[in-house]
Design an enzyme around this catalytic site. Sequence first.
Site, short mmCIF file in Angstrom:
data_model
loop_
_atom_site.label_atom_id
_atom_site.label_comp_id
_atom_site.label_asym_id
_atom_site.label_seq_id
_atom_site.Cartn_x
_atom_site.Cartn_y
_atom_site.Cartn_z
N GLU A 177 0.75 -3.35 12.65
CA GLU A 177 0.95 -4.80 12.46
C GLU A 177 1.38 -5.51 13.74
O GLU A 177 1.62 -6.72 13.71
CB GLU A 177 1.97 -5.02 11.33
CG GLU A 177 1.43 -4.55 9.99
CD GLU A 177 2.50 -4.45 8.90
OE1 GLU A 177 3.70 -4.36 9.24
OE2 GLU A 177 2.12 -4.45 7.71
N TRP B 237 0.84 -1.22 0.00
CA TRP B 237 0.00 0.00 0.00
C TRP B 237 0.86 1.25 0.00
O TRP B 237 0.37 2.34 -0.24
CB TRP B 237 -0.97 -0.01 1.19
CG TRP B 237 -0.34 0.17 2.56
CD1 TRP B 237 0.83 -0.37 3.02
CD2 TRP B 237 -0.86 0.96 3.64
NE1 TRP B 237 1.07 0.01 4.32
CE2 TRP B 237 0.05 0.82 4.73
CE3 TRP B 237 -1.99 1.74 3.80
CZ2 TRP B 237 -0.15 1.45 5.96
CZ3 TRP B 237 -2.19 2.37 5.03
CH2 TRP B 237 -1.28 2.22 6.08
N ASP B 238 2.14 1.08 0.26
CA ASP B 238 3.09 2.20 0.23
C ASP B 238 2.91 3.01 -1.06
O ASP B 238 3.03 4.23 -1.07
CB ASP B 238 4.54 1.69 0.25
CG ASP B 238 4.85 0.80 1.45
OD1 ASP B 238 3.95 0.07 1.89
OD2 ASP B 238 5.99 0.82 1.94
N LYS C 127 2.51 0.18 16.27
CA LYS C 127 3.68 0.29 15.41
C LYS C 127 3.67 1.60 14.61
O LYS C 127 4.70 2.25 14.45
CB LYS C 127 3.65 -0.90 14.44
CG LYS C 127 4.83 -1.00 13.51
CD LYS C 127 4.70 -2.25 12.65
CE LYS C 127 5.89 -2.49 11.76
NZ LYS C 127 5.73 -3.68 10.93
N GLN C 128 2.50 1.94 14.07
CA GLN C 128 2.46 3.07 13.14
C GLN C 128 1.06 3.67 13.13
O GLN C 128 0.13 3.04 13.64
CB GLN C 128 2.84 2.61 11.74
CG GLN C 128 1.89 1.61 11.12
CD GLN C 128 2.55 0.85 9.97
OE1 GLN C 128 3.17 -0.18 10.17
NE2 GLN C 128 2.39 1.35 8.75
O1 IFM Z 1 3.70 -1.49 3.95
C1 IFM Z 1 4.62 -1.44 5.00
C2 IFM Z 1 3.88 -1.77 6.29
O2 IFM Z 1 2.85 -0.83 6.55
C3 IFM Z 1 4.83 -1.80 7.45
N1 IFM Z 1 5.88 -2.74 7.19
C4 IFM Z 1 6.64 -2.46 5.98
C5 IFM Z 1 5.75 -2.41 4.76
C6 IFM Z 1 6.57 -2.04 3.51
O3 IFM Z 1 7.11 -0.76 3.62
#
Ligand code: IFM
Length: 701
Positions: free
Chosen positions: A410, A271-272, A521-522
Site C-alpha cells: 500500500e 482480505w485478512d 510495505k508487505q
Molecule cells: O488488510 C491489511 C492490509 O493489507 C495492510 N493494512 C492493514 C489491513 C488490515 O489488517
Amino acid sequence: MVDGFDVLREREVESWLSVGNGVIGTRGSLEDDDDASNPGTYVAGAYVQGSDEGSGPELAPVPDWIRLVPLVSDTAVTLLTGTVVELHRALDLRHGVLTRTWCQSLDSGLQVWFRSARFASMADPQILVLWAELEADGAEAHFVAGGEEPVLREIPARIGAVELATVTRCPPGQVVRLGAVRRPWAGEERSAAKVLADADRQGVTRLFERHRAAWERRWGNADVVVEGDPEAQRALRFAVYHLISAGEASGTSSIGARGLTGPGYHGHVFWDTEVFALPFFFAAHPPTARGLLAYRHRLLPAARAKAAAMGYRGALYPWESADTGEEVTPPFAYGPSGERIPILTGSQEHHIAADVAWATWSYWAWTGDEDFLLTCGAEILVETARFWASRARRRRDGRLHIGKVIGPDEYHESVDDNAFTNLLARWNLERAAEIVEHLSDSRGDGREVLSRLACQSGEAERWRRVAAGLVDGFDPASGLYEQFAGYFALEDLAAAELAEPPFAADVVLGSRRLRRSQIIKQADVLMAAHMLPEALPPEVATANYRYYEPRTSHGSSLSPAIHAAVAARVGAADDALSYFHMAAGIDLGDEMGNAAQGVHMAALGGLWQAAVAGFGGARVGLDALRVDPRLPPSWRRLAFPVTFRGARVEVDVAGNTLTLSLDAPARVAVGSRPPVRLRAGRHVARRRLGEWSAPKEVALR
Ligand code: IFM
C-alpha cells in the site's frame, strides 16, 4: 500465564487474554476497574455508526458484563489498596477459559484472596459465564455485583438490536454471572431471556463441561505440534486458539482484522479473512469456512452495486466490509500535524475481488462441497470474473491492462498493472471459466445455476481470452515479475539499511520519497508466489524472493508469515525460521506496537499457514492433498491434522520420516510424486537424498 500488572502493557495483555466463540468476544481485562485498562465486549456483526467525522460503522460497544467490585468490610479492594502479593492470569488455550488469582495485602494487615474464571461458551455461542470468589481472613467479604433478577438490555445495531440478558447469583463469598446474547438477524430464535433461563437451569458446572468438550473437539482437528522450538509451539497454539475463537458459521458475519479482541479497524473485514484466516478453517473446521464465505455471498448485491457505481460489470467487494457489504473504508485519516490524508484503498485496492474468489475456489478444492458451489460459490466466481473482464482495458500495445490500483504493497498508490492484482485476476477468470464448464457438464442442478447466473454461451471463452491477454510484468530472462509498471525505475533502496525490519517505512523515509522508491510495505509479488504456487514455479519464486525480500520493510503485520512460507518453499531455511519468529512476535512481542487494539487475525492465520503450508508443505489442488515437508533444522518434529474432502489426515514429520494417518481414503501426493489413493490407516514415507519415497501402508500397532 501473565504474572503481575504492568500499566504500560496491560492493554496488549487484555487483547491476548480475550475469550471468544466467534459470536461474542470479551477482552481479558480485570473485573475490578483500572484506569490502565481498555475493557471491551464485541458481538459479531453488530455495528453502529461511528461518531467521528468521516467515520463509518464500528463494532457496537456492549455493556461490560464482567465488572465486579470486591468489598471487604464494605470497603472496595483494588490493586492500589495495600500491596499486591500475587496476581496471575492464565488463559487455558485448550479449554477457552481465562482464570485469575489475586492476593492483596491491605494496609490493615488483612490478606484478601480473589479468584475468577470466565468463558464464552463454545458449546452454545450465545452464552457467557463468569465465576468469582472472595476471601479475607477474619473479615466480611462480598461483591457488589448486581441483583438476582435478570437484567435485559437492547443494544442498537445497524441491522437490528442485539439482546443481552444477564443474571448475577451471589452464594456466600462468591458470584456467578451468566450472560446471553441474541442476534435476531443471525437466526438466533430464542429470546436472550430464554437462553439465559436455560443456561441458569444447566448451572455453571454443566455449562463448563459442555464448553470444555466443545473446545476439545475443535483442538482435536486443529492442534499443531512442534518439537524442538518451544517458542514456535507456544505461538502456534496462541494462533490456533484465537482463530478458533474468532470464526462463526452463521453466514451473517465475518472476522474483523482484530477478531473480537479489540477495537482496531472498527471490526472491519479485509482480505485478512479470506486469504490469511480462512485456510486454517478449510483444514480445521470447514463449517466455519463455509459460513464465512456465505457472508460474502450474502453481500454480493452490494459488491455488484460497487462495481456498477465505478462503471464495471460483475461484483467488486469493498476493501473494508462490515454489516451491509458497502464500502466502509474511511475516506481520510489525520496526519501528525492534523492534516487530512486521503485513504485510497477503498477506491483502488481491487484485488479483494480475486481474493474472495481465491478463498471460494480453495474451499471447494479442500472440501469438495458441491452444494456450496451450487448455492454460493459459482456465483461469487462468476461475478468476480465478470468484474475483471470489464476492468481490464486494451491499450495501444494490443495487450490488456488493469490501471490505477493499489496492490498489497500500500506504499504505492494509483499504479498500473500491479503484478499481484493481474495474476490474481487472471487466475480468477480462468477458474471461473472452469467452473462454468464444470457446471455445464453436470446434470440438472449445475445447468440451473448457470441459467440463474445468466451465463451467456461464449462467456467463459471470453474470460479465457481476457486472462491470456492480461499483462503481468514477467521477464522470462530474469524470472522476475515487475511489481507494477515502472517499479524497477524507482530509487533502489535496501530496507535493512534504513531501519531494522519490521518498520513503518512511511515514517522512516517520509511518504514522498517512499513513493518514489522500491521499498515495499508487505509481500506483494511474493504474496502471489504464496497463493498461486503453480503460477510461480520454484525457480521463479526463488528469483522473486531474492529480489523483493531485501526491499520489504514489513510495515504490515501480514508480511512476515508469508515471507516465512515462501522462504521455506524456496529453501531459504534460516530466513524462513526468522520470519516465522518475527510473525510470532507481532502479538506476543507487540512488534508493531499496536497489539493493544486487538490481536492480528491475519498474522495469526499467516503463522498457521507458514507452519502447515510452508514447513509442512501441505496444500490442496483439485487432484489431491499435496504434502512436501521442509522443516527448519531445529524442528525435530511437526505434526498437524487437516480435514481433506471428509477425511481426517494427520501429517507427522520427524526428521526424514513422514507419517500420514487417515481415517478415510484420500488422494495424496507426497513430495514431487504423483497423487495416489491412500486407504484409511497409517502410511509412511522416507526421505533419501532429498526425495520422498512413495508412502507405504504400515500395520497399526
Ligand atoms: O488488510 C491489511 C492490509 O493489507 C495492510 N493494512 C492493514 C489491513 C488490515 O489488517
